[in-house]
Design an enzyme around this catalytic site. Structure first.
Site, PDB file in Angstrom:
ATOM      1  N   ARG A 175       0.891  -1.255  -0.029  1.00 16.32           N
ATOM      2  CA  ARG A 175      -0.112   0.039   0.091  1.00 16.32           C
ATOM      3  C   ARG A 175       0.957   1.253   0.013  1.00 16.32           C
ATOM      4  O   ARG A 175       1.823   1.104   0.874  1.00 16.32           O
ATOM      5  CB  ARG A 175      -0.917  -0.096   1.286  1.00 16.32           C
ATOM      6  CG  ARG A 175      -1.594   1.160   1.561  1.00 16.32           C
ATOM      7  CD  ARG A 175      -2.490   1.152   2.467  1.00 16.32           C
ATOM      8  NE  ARG A 175      -3.284   2.752   2.555  1.00 16.32           N
ATOM      9  CZ  ARG A 175      -3.230   3.313   3.841  1.00 16.32           C
ATOM     10  NH1 ARG A 175      -2.689   2.957   4.885  1.00 16.32           N
ATOM     11  NH2 ARG A 175      -3.721   4.442   3.822  1.00 16.32           N
TER      12      ARG A 175
ATOM     13  N   HIS B 184      -2.875  10.886   0.926  1.00 13.20           N
ATOM     14  CA  HIS B 184      -2.434  10.568   2.278  1.00 13.20           C
ATOM     15  C   HIS B 184      -1.628  12.068   2.779  1.00 13.20           C
ATOM     16  O   HIS B 184      -0.430  12.225   3.146  1.00 13.20           O
ATOM     17  CB  HIS B 184      -1.402   9.438   2.317  1.00 13.20           C
ATOM     18  CG  HIS B 184      -0.934   8.979   3.708  1.00 13.20           C
ATOM     19  ND1 HIS B 184      -0.990   7.631   3.971  1.00 13.20           N
ATOM     20  CD2 HIS B 184      -0.690   9.350   4.730  1.00 13.20           C
ATOM     21  CE1 HIS B 184      -0.909   7.414   5.219  1.00 13.20           C
ATOM     22  NE2 HIS B 184      -0.320   8.533   5.739  1.00 13.20           N
TER      23      HIS B 184
ATOM     24  N   GLU C  68      -7.397   8.446   6.633  1.00  8.57           N
ATOM     25  CA  GLU C  68      -7.436   9.130   7.771  1.00  8.57           C
ATOM     26  C   GLU C  68      -7.708  10.526   7.520  1.00  8.57           C
ATOM     27  O   GLU C  68      -7.387  11.496   7.995  1.00  8.57           O
ATOM     28  CB  GLU C  68      -6.578   9.072   8.766  1.00  8.57           C
ATOM     29  CG  GLU C  68      -5.795   7.846   9.175  1.00  8.57           C
ATOM     30  CD  GLU C  68      -4.392   7.620   9.945  1.00  8.57           C
ATOM     31  OE1 GLU C  68      -4.227   8.636  10.507  1.00  8.57           O
ATOM     32  OE2 GLU C  68      -4.125   6.545  10.170  1.00  8.57           O
TER      33      GLU C  68
ATOM     34  N   ASN D 276      -7.156   1.740  10.228  1.00 10.89           N
ATOM     35  CA  ASN D 276      -5.785   1.819  10.686  1.00 10.89           C
ATOM     36  C   ASN D 276      -6.100   1.712  12.336  1.00 10.89           C
ATOM     37  O   ASN D 276      -6.839   2.333  12.667  1.00 10.89           O
ATOM     38  CB  ASN D 276      -5.224   3.116  10.424  1.00 10.89           C
ATOM     39  CG  ASN D 276      -4.891   3.327   8.855  1.00 10.89           C
ATOM     40  OD1 ASN D 276      -4.918   2.265   8.278  1.00 10.89           O
ATOM     41  ND2 ASN D 276      -4.613   4.302   8.403  1.00 10.89           N
TER      42      ASN D 276
ATOM     43  N   TYR E 159      -3.935   1.356  16.177  1.00 10.88           N
ATOM     44  CA  TYR E 159      -2.749   1.382  16.784  1.00 10.88           C
ATOM     45  C   TYR E 159      -3.020   1.191  18.370  1.00 10.88           C
ATOM     46  O   TYR E 159      -2.053   0.602  18.948  1.00 10.88           O
ATOM     47  CB  TYR E 159      -2.117   2.954  16.765  1.00 10.88           C
ATOM     48  CG  TYR E 159      -1.452   3.092  15.331  1.00 10.88           C
ATOM     49  CD1 TYR E 159      -0.335   2.512  14.859  1.00 10.88           C
ATOM     50  CD2 TYR E 159      -2.445   3.485  14.161  1.00 10.88           C
ATOM     51  CE1 TYR E 159       0.248   2.570  13.532  1.00 10.88           C
ATOM     52  CE2 TYR E 159      -1.824   3.702  12.759  1.00 10.88           C
ATOM     53  CZ  TYR E 159      -0.599   2.964  12.619  1.00 10.88           C
ATOM     54  OH  TYR E 159       0.123   3.180  11.319  1.00 10.88           O
TER      55      TYR E 159
ATOM     56  N   GLU F 235      -3.369  -0.536   8.293  1.00 12.96           N
ATOM     57  CA  GLU F 235      -2.250   0.065   9.168  1.00 12.96           C
ATOM     58  C   GLU F 235      -1.996  -0.356  10.270  1.00 12.96           C
ATOM     59  O   GLU F 235      -3.191  -0.408  11.084  1.00 12.96           O
ATOM     60  CB  GLU F 235      -1.963   1.610   9.140  1.00 12.96           C
ATOM     61  CG  GLU F 235      -1.613   2.460   7.968  1.00 12.96           C
ATOM     62  CD  GLU F 235      -1.514   3.848   8.136  1.00 12.96           C
ATOM     63  OE1 GLU F 235      -1.116   4.259   9.328  1.00 12.96           O
ATOM     64  OE2 GLU F 235      -1.570   4.767   7.166  1.00 12.96           O
TER      65      GLU F 235
HETATM   66  O1  IFM Z   1       2.619   7.762  10.118  1.00 15.62           O
HETATM   67  C1  IFM Z   1       1.225   7.483  10.408  1.00 15.62           C
HETATM   68  C2  IFM Z   1       0.662   7.541   8.943  1.00 15.62           C
HETATM   69  O2  IFM Z   1       0.862   8.389   8.258  1.00 15.62           O
HETATM   70  C3  IFM Z   1      -0.820   7.360   9.204  1.00 15.62           C
HETATM   71  N1  IFM Z   1      -1.301   6.644  10.225  1.00 15.62           N
HETATM   72  C4  IFM Z   1      -0.719   6.609  11.356  1.00 15.62           C
HETATM   73  C5  IFM Z   1       0.772   6.448  11.124  1.00 15.62           C
HETATM   74  C6  IFM Z   1       1.821   6.418  12.554  1.00 15.62           C
HETATM   75  O3  IFM Z   1       1.586   7.594  13.296  1.00 15.62           O
END
Ligand code: IFM
Length: 448
Positions: free
Chosen positions: A77, A121, A166, A292, A294, A352
């Site tokens: 990606r 992005h 995002e 995404n 985290y 992500e």
């Molecule tokens: O680096 C970023 C990415 O550009 C978008 N999502 C989160 C990642 C980590 O912060």
């Protein structure tokens, strides 16, 4: 022990984005982006670095493709830099810019790697920001023009498209918090940007389909579970408002529900940008949702009396990454459980997931990153659980292939499976790279 085996057609990938890796910020006729302008403004980036060179991927892309091939990736990606393709955002097209992505896509296909292209992005052409950027409705038309140029050129070979990455971050962090380009602190602008970004998504989906027959088209949102810090009504409401602002403001309209009502911002400001027909356009059917993931947020209300309830997230304790983000793998399952119960998109990819740690090359020339392996292993176990539950999760992309430019933090936060020496450009695959390579080859995380 539960078996963590993935279906043969499950897609294992890695993800990057144009500004974070390409460098060559002013090569050929590339236009300036809002990030070029932002990083050249003193005091914006924590370590004072820029993405002027970053991973120098624009010159080293063949080497990077060979690494991807060695890793055994099913998919990659990447994002396309709008000002590299249309230097002024609209009008004249850069042949040098377009042909870079042509070569990249051909190189991926030659190596048997499926390209997933993200159209936006975060690197808006500065020329469009000079005309107000995303708070201006005209930017939606400009995005449609750009989407058409890119898809006309690459749509015969790229069959997986993500319109936006995002949009919450583009709108809120860029126009309201001021930590990202263009560095504004204006909530009204952020709310107008939110609507225009979503409209740009909705209007561009048919353009992608028209120019890329049989393509899968989606959008990527960053999603978090929001947990109340206590059972008090105030904390519960504070958590719901955060969930409304960050998750549901972006999920509800693409699902045909309009904008949510439990939010911390003034909804009438957001709705003042909405014109007749917009919500129908935003709700255009998509083939997949990109997620995404985290971490989670634990939310506490600051004040007891309504309506001044001002939510804030509680600083995490326990295991955190170099970003200070709590490691909370179960949250990935929680997000998908919520999606299954409340939205039911036709398919999903985790576009992500990954972690930054302060990696270094040791005397033997290796990069020992057990914390990243542990983070990825635990999140992949949740991915296997999601798939086993019958949720149509089709792929998983590690953020990121390479250490890269982590926005306002600069080059010091290392998310890559591959270490990058930003002085020499040298790439050193980390232990996590070798671990992920075995996962992909075996399609299992058991015993690895
Ligand atoms: O680096 C970023 C990415 O550009 C978008 N999502 C989160 C990642 C980590 O912060």
């Amino acid at each position: 022990m539960t078996e963590h085996r993935f279906p043969e057609d499950f897609v294992f990938g890695t993800a990057t984005s144009s500004y974070q890796i390409e460098g060559a910020w002013n090569e050929d006729d590339k236009g300036e982006s809002i990030w070029d302008r932002f990083v050249h403004t003193p005091g914006t980036i924590e370590d004072g670095t820029t993405g002027d060179v970053a991973c120098d991927h624009l010159h080293r892309w063949r080497e990077d493709l060979d690494l991807m091939s060695d890793l055994g990736l099913d998919a990659y990606r990447f994002s396309i830099s709008w000002p590299r393709v249309l230097p002024r955002g609209v009008g004249a097209v850069s042949e040098a810019g377009l042909s870079f992505y042509d070569r990249l896509v051909d190189g991926l296909l030659e190596r048997g790697i499926r390209p997933f292209a993200t159209l936006y992005h975060w690197d808006l052409p500065q020329a469009l920001q000079d005309r107000k950027g995303w708070p201006a409705r005209d930017t939606v038309d400009a995005f449609c023009e750009y989407a058409e140029v890119v898809c006309r050129r690459l749509g015969d070979r790229v069959k997986d498209w993500i319109t936006l990455n995002e949009p919450f971050v583009s709108a809120a962090v860029g126009y309201s918090e001021g930590r990202h380009a263009p560095g504004h602190r204006n909530e009204e602008e952020a709310l107008a940007a939110t609507h225009h970004l979503l409209l740009a998504h909705g209007r561009s989906v048919p353009i992608v389909r028209e120019n890329s027959p049989n393509a899968n088209v989606g959008i990527t949102h960053v999603l978090y579970p929001f947990h109340a810090a206590s059972e008090s009504d105030h904390d519960v409401l504070a958590a719901q408002r955060f969930d409304g602002a960050i998750n549901r403001t972006f999920l509800d309209p693409i699902s045909g529900r309009g904008y949510p009502s439990v939010v911390p911002y003034d909804r009438s400001v957001l709705e003042s940008s909405v014109r007749s027909g917009d919500l129908e356009r935003i709700a255009v059917p998509i083939d997949f949702l990109g997620v995404n993931y985290y971490t989670r947020h634990v939310v506490r209300s600051d004040v007891v009396a309504e309506p001044e309830n001002a939510p804030r997230t509680v600083r995490p304790s326990g295991e955190t990454t170099d970003m200070g983000w709590e490691v909370y793998p179960e949250g990935l399952f929680e997000v998908f459980d919520m999606l299954r119960r409340e939205y039911a998109f036709p398919a999903y990819h985790v576009t992500e997931n990954g972690a930054a740690y302060p990696d270094a090359v040791d005397r033997e020339g290796t990069v020992h990153d057990p914390d990243r392996v542990s983070y990825l292993r635990r999140h992949l176990a949740q991915v296997a659980r999601i798939v086993d539950e019958g949720i149509p999760l089709r792929g998983y992309f590690v953020w990121s292939l390479l250490d890269n430019f982590e926005w306002s933090f600069g080059l010091k936060k290392r998310f890559g499976l591959i270490y990058v020496d930003f002085e020499s450009g040298e790439r050193v695959p980390k232990e996590s790279y070798h671990w992920y390579k075995r996962v992909i080859a075996g399609r299992t995380i058991d015993g690895i």
